[in-house]
Every structure is written in C-alpha cells, then in structure tokens.
Design a protein around this motif. Structure first.
Motif, mmCIF file in Angstrom:
data_model
loop_
_atom_site.group_PDB
_atom_site.id
_atom_site.type_symbol
_atom_site.label_atom_id
_atom_site.label_comp_id
_atom_site.label_asym_id
_atom_site.label_seq_id
_atom_site.Cartn_x
_atom_site.Cartn_y
_atom_site.Cartn_z
ATOM 1 N N PHE A 35 1.710 7.020 -1.717
ATOM 2 C CA PHE A 35 0.661 7.461 -0.796
ATOM 3 C C PHE A 35 0.709 6.642 0.498
ATOM 4 O O PHE A 35 0.571 7.179 1.598
ATOM 5 N N GLY A 36 0.903 5.333 0.356
ATOM 6 C CA GLY A 36 0.988 4.470 1.531
ATOM 7 C C GLY A 36 2.173 4.809 2.403
ATOM 8 O O GLY A 36 2.075 4.806 3.646
ATOM 9 N N ALA A 37 3.322 5.107 1.775
ATOM 10 C CA ALA A 37 4.516 5.484 2.537
ATOM 11 C C ALA A 37 4.300 6.791 3.288
ATOM 12 O O ALA A 37 4.750 6.953 4.432
ATOM 13 N N LEU A 38 3.587 7.724 2.659
ATOM 14 C CA LEU A 38 3.326 9.010 3.307
ATOM 15 C C LEU A 38 2.321 8.871 4.452
ATOM 16 O O LEU A 38 2.340 9.662 5.399
ATOM 17 N N MET A 39 1.458 7.860 4.369
ATOM 18 C CA MET A 39 0.468 7.639 5.427
ATOM 19 C C MET A 39 1.123 7.300 6.766
ATOM 20 O O MET A 39 0.530 7.524 7.825
ATOM 21 N N VAL A 40 2.330 6.768 6.700
ATOM 22 C CA VAL A 40 3.044 6.418 7.938
ATOM 23 C C VAL A 40 3.226 7.647 8.807
ATOM 24 O O VAL A 40 3.113 7.583 10.039
ATOM 25 N N ASN A 41 3.491 8.783 8.176
ATOM 26 C CA ASN A 41 3.710 10.029 8.932
ATOM 27 C C ASN A 41 2.430 10.547 9.578
ATOM 28 O O ASN A 41 2.490 11.406 10.464
ATOM 29 N N PRO A 81 -13.866 1.182 -12.736
ATOM 30 C CA PRO A 81 -13.186 1.994 -11.708
ATOM 31 C C PRO A 81 -12.708 1.146 -10.536
ATOM 32 O O PRO A 81 -11.687 1.460 -9.921
ATOM 33 N N GLY A 82 -13.444 0.068 -10.235
ATOM 34 C CA GLY A 82 -13.059 -0.799 -9.120
ATOM 35 C C GLY A 82 -11.714 -1.465 -9.341
ATOM 36 O O GLY A 82 -10.952 -1.679 -8.391
ATOM 37 N N ILE A 83 -11.403 -1.809 -10.583
ATOM 38 C CA ILE A 83 -10.116 -2.424 -10.913
ATOM 39 C C ILE A 83 -8.981 -1.454 -10.585
ATOM 40 O O ILE A 83 -7.975 -1.832 -9.983
ATOM 41 N N LEU A 84 -9.170 -0.203 -10.971
ATOM 42 C CA LEU A 84 -8.156 0.821 -10.721
ATOM 43 C C LEU A 84 -7.990 1.071 -9.221
ATOM 44 O O LEU A 84 -6.877 1.263 -8.732
ATOM 45 N N ILE A 85 -9.106 1.049 -8.490
ATOM 46 C CA ILE A 85 -9.049 1.249 -7.042
ATOM 47 C C ILE A 85 -8.269 0.117 -6.380
ATOM 48 O O ILE A 85 -7.452 0.346 -5.467
ATOM 49 N N LEU A 86 -8.492 -1.123 -6.829
ATOM 50 C CA LEU A 86 -7.775 -2.270 -6.256
ATOM 51 C C LEU A 86 -6.268 -2.155 -6.496
ATOM 52 O O LEU A 86 -5.468 -2.460 -5.608
ATOM 53 N N ASP A 87 -5.880 -1.737 -7.694
ATOM 54 C CA ASP A 87 -4.451 -1.570 -8.001
ATOM 55 C C ASP A 87 -3.832 -0.489 -7.117
ATOM 56 O O ASP A 87 -2.714 -0.641 -6.614
ATOM 57 N N VAL A 125 -0.859 1.004 -1.951
ATOM 58 C CA VAL A 125 -0.929 1.640 -0.631
ATOM 59 C C VAL A 125 -0.503 0.669 0.462
ATOM 60 O O VAL A 125 0.282 1.016 1.364
ATOM 61 N N LEU A 126 -1.002 -0.566 0.386
ATOM 62 C CA LEU A 126 -0.668 -1.567 1.405
ATOM 63 C C LEU A 126 0.833 -1.846 1.448
ATOM 64 O O LEU A 126 1.435 -1.901 2.527
ATOM 65 N N ILE A 127 1.432 -2.021 0.272
ATOM 66 C CA ILE A 127 2.865 -2.303 0.214
ATOM 67 C C ILE A 127 3.674 -1.083 0.655
ATOM 68 O O ILE A 127 4.634 -1.193 1.430
ATOM 69 N N GLY A 128 3.284 0.093 0.182
ATOM 70 C CA GLY A 128 3.995 1.314 0.538
ATOM 71 C C GLY A 128 3.942 1.597 2.026
ATOM 72 O O GLY A 128 4.947 1.980 2.640
ATOM 73 N N PHE A 129 2.771 1.380 2.628
ATOM 74 C CA PHE A 129 2.615 1.626 4.064
ATOM 75 C C PHE A 129 3.462 0.643 4.876
ATOM 76 O O PHE A 129 4.152 1.037 5.821
ATOM 77 N N THR A 130 3.402 -0.633 4.490
ATOM 78 C CA THR A 130 4.144 -1.663 5.234
ATOM 79 C C THR A 130 5.645 -1.415 5.184
ATOM 80 O O THR A 130 6.327 -1.419 6.215
ATOM 81 N N VAL A 131 6.158 -1.206 3.970
ATOM 82 C CA VAL A 131 7.595 -0.970 3.816
ATOM 83 C C VAL A 131 7.992 0.353 4.473
ATOM 84 O O VAL A 131 9.020 0.438 5.169
#
Length: 207
Positions: A28-34, A92-98, A103-109
């Motif tokens: 999802f993070g990688a796709l956000m770049v577009n 649910p918060g634990i799952l959201i953090l994961d 997302v952060l790593i995918g977007f950055t890379v």
C-alpha cells in the motif's frame, strides 16, 4: 528453549497474519507513491537533495544524542504496542501500527526506487534494510505477544469468566518485551554509528 519453541509453534498463525498485514502495508505504501502530486514530488525531491548533501558533508553527526533519538523512535513503537496489549480495546491498534510500519517502509523504498531507479534501491539497501532486518521481527514478536496476552484476557476474563491469577502471563509478556527492548537498543547502535557510514558510500551516486 523448549517452551519458547512451543509458544512459537502455537502462535504460528498469528505470526503469519501479522506478517501478511505488514506486507500489505508495504504494498500500500509503495502504491501511495503514484498518488503524489507533482508539487509534492518536487518538494520531496528538494528535501532529499538537501538530505543527501547533508550526509555527504558529514552533517549527520554520530553522537550520543542522535543514538538516543533513534532508540527512542523504535522504543515508542514497542512501548505503544505493549500498552495496547494490556487492554482489550487496544487489539485493533496493534494491527494498525503493524500496517502503518509497512506503509512507511513501502512508501520510502518505493519513492527512492521510483525517483532514483537502481541507485535509490542501493541507497535503501544501506540506509533502511539493515536495521529493519532486526526491527521488523522485533515488532512482529512484540505484536504477537501483545495480541496473545489481549486474547488471553478476553478468553479467561470475559468469555470463560475465570478468576485465575494474571501474574504468570503478565510476567512472560513483560519479560519478552524487555528482551526486545534490549535488542532494539543494540540495533539503534548500529543505526547510529554504522548506517551513516554506509550511506556516505552511496550518496555521491545520487547527487
């Protein structure tokens, strides 16, 4: 050691679930770049160029203060996961953090590769990958432990209405988290004093 192996075996499905959730976040993070606008891309490009110049000039000073800032960043994730695991509503918060970590790593890379091609991938491999090879498993173990403890509370206190002692499950949960914190402090040392050196090897290609 035997109890650890048994616990890992019992929690295999949770590890798979958390791992898949993290990978979905990366995608999802990688796709956000577009989805970035031209203005946002230009702003990020200016920021990265300034960052690369800073690294090349030795602006990223390796000091005790930078070590603790890096360590604190990772420990906040672990601490938040641990606190959420103590409550049923925090599950649910634990799952959201994961998911967000992915997302952060995918977007950055994704942005580095999209902007700088193989040079961006090389920079990601020396600046992001090394510490995350340890941090991601640490966060996954903390998440699974938190989910397991939260599910234990739900099962024993709410569904089965048992009044047994919580001391042993809580102690196991706290000890595992404490061990993960120690490991994280070691990873922060690598990220503080080794990663910047490797980044300076690659940065000239990006300028």
């Amino acid at each position: 050691m035997q109890s650890f192996r048994q616990a890992f075996k019992d929690q295999t499905m949770l590890y798979v679930f958390v791992g898949v959730l993290f990978l979905v976040g990366v995608l999802f993070g990688a796709l956000m770049v577009n989805a970035l606008s031209l203005e946002q891309q230009q702003e990020m490009a200016r920021y990265l160029n300034h960052f690369f110049v800073n690294v090349q000039d030795g602006g990223e000073t390796m000091s005790q203060s930078s070590y603790w800032s890096i360590a604190a960043l990772h420990l906040k994730w672990i601490g938040l996961i641990w606190i959420l695991g103590l409550s049923v509503i925090g599950l649910p918060g634990i799952l959201i953090l994961d998911f967000l970590k992915g997302v952060l790593i995918g977007f950055t890379v994704g942005y580095l590769v999209g902007q700088y091609s193989w040079k961006g991938l090389l920079f990601a491999l020396v600046s992001i990958a090394p510490q995350n090879l340890f941090i991601i498993p640490v966060l996954m173990m903390c998440s699974v432990a938190a989910i397991t403890f939260s599910l234990y509370i739900i099962r024993d206190r709410f569904i089965m209405n048992r009044g047994g002692s919580m001391v042993k499950p809580f102690a196991s949960y706290a000890m595992l988290t404490f061990f993960m914190i120690l490991l994280t402090l070691g990873v922060a040392s690598f990220e503080t004093w080794v990663t910047p050196v490797m980044m300076r090897w690659v940065t000239p290609m990006l300028l």
